[in-house]
Design a protein around this motif. Structure first.
Motif, PDB file in Angstrom:
ATOM      1  N   SER A   1       0.816  -1.213   0.000  1.00 28.28           N
ATOM      2  CA  SER A   1       0.000   0.000   0.000  1.00 28.28           C
ATOM      3  C   SER A   1       0.857   1.274   0.000  1.00 28.28           C
ATOM      4  CB  SER A   1      -0.958  -0.008   1.194  1.00 28.28           C
ATOM      5  OG  SER A   1      -0.245  -0.011   2.403  1.00 28.28           O
TER       6      SER A   1
ATOM      7  N   SER B   1       0.970   3.820  -3.232  1.00 26.05           N
ATOM      8  CA  SER B   1       0.466   5.178  -3.017  1.00 26.05           C
ATOM      9  C   SER B   1       1.328   6.236  -3.699  1.00 26.05           C
ATOM     10  CB  SER B   1       0.362   5.478  -1.516  1.00 26.05           C
ATOM     11  OG  SER B   1       1.644   5.586  -0.952  1.00 26.05           O
TER      12      SER B   1
ATOM     13  N   ARG C   1       8.906   7.195   1.162  1.00 29.89           N
ATOM     14  CA  ARG C   1       7.943   6.104   0.939  1.00 29.89           C
ATOM     15  C   ARG C   1       8.637   4.863   0.374  1.00 29.89           C
ATOM     16  NH1 ARG C   1       2.613   9.095  -1.510  1.00 29.89           N
ATOM     17  NH2 ARG C   1       2.185  10.358   0.335  1.00 29.89           N
TER      18      ARG C   1
END
Length: 176
Positions: free
Chosen positions: A54, A58, A147
């Motif tokens: 996830s 994203s 991220r």
């Protein structure tokens, strides 16, 4: 022939009492399928793989690097495998059924080995690309380095949770 004939002397079995407590099998090692330890390992595998997928999905530019696409694919497979075995472990614990069938242990061992190898390879390759983007190219302002690093770390943690499952299943398979 002058062979002797065997004599059979029946012996009474001692009565089973509940005072002795429930019988425990020695081969139920925590972390193997159908045990609470195995349930915790599968839950950790699923949660960290799902977080990695996830977080990576994203970002808008993860598809630009093949290693990141491979990470999403490998951890997607890891999360599906872990979720299916998580459900099987919950069922086995609730109905108190043993999952020590030779064919099942072989399936778990091969599946854990494949997903563990894929997860480790994906985590290593995405770690290499993340280091390339952040340290060598100095392009963290353009990309989502934080991220990428988070997803890579979650992939390694998922691999750390997968390795004991594989090793315990392999040990159980080898000891039969």
């Amino acid at each position: 022939m002058f062979a002797s004939r065997p004599a059979v002397h029946p012996v009474e079995a001692p009565p089973l009492t509940e005072a002795a407590g429930p019988r425990v099998r020695m081969k139920d090692v925590q972390g193997m399928p159908g045990t609470p330890g195995g349930l915790v390992l599968r839950l950790l595998q699923f949660v960290f793989a799902a977080i990695a997928v996830s977080v990576m999905a994203s970002t808008s530019d993860f598809h630009e690097a093949t290693a990141f696409c491979y990470l999403v694919l490998a951890l997607g497979l890891q999360s599906l495998w872990s979720l299916s075995l998580l459900v099987l472990d919950i069922y086995a614990i609730l109905v108190r059924r043993s999952l020590r069938n030779d064919k099942l242990i072989r399936l778990f061992t091969v599946g854990d080995g494949i997903t563990s190898t894929l997860t480790y390879a994906a985590a290593c390759s995405s770690a290499g690309i993340t280091v390339l983007i952040s340290n060598d190219l100095n392009r963290c302002g353009i990309n989502h380095c934080t991220r990428f690093e988070t997803a890579t770390a979650m992939a390694f943690i998922s691999w750390f949770a997968t390795s004991p499952s594989f090793l315990l299943n392999f040990w159980s398979l080898a000891s039969h």
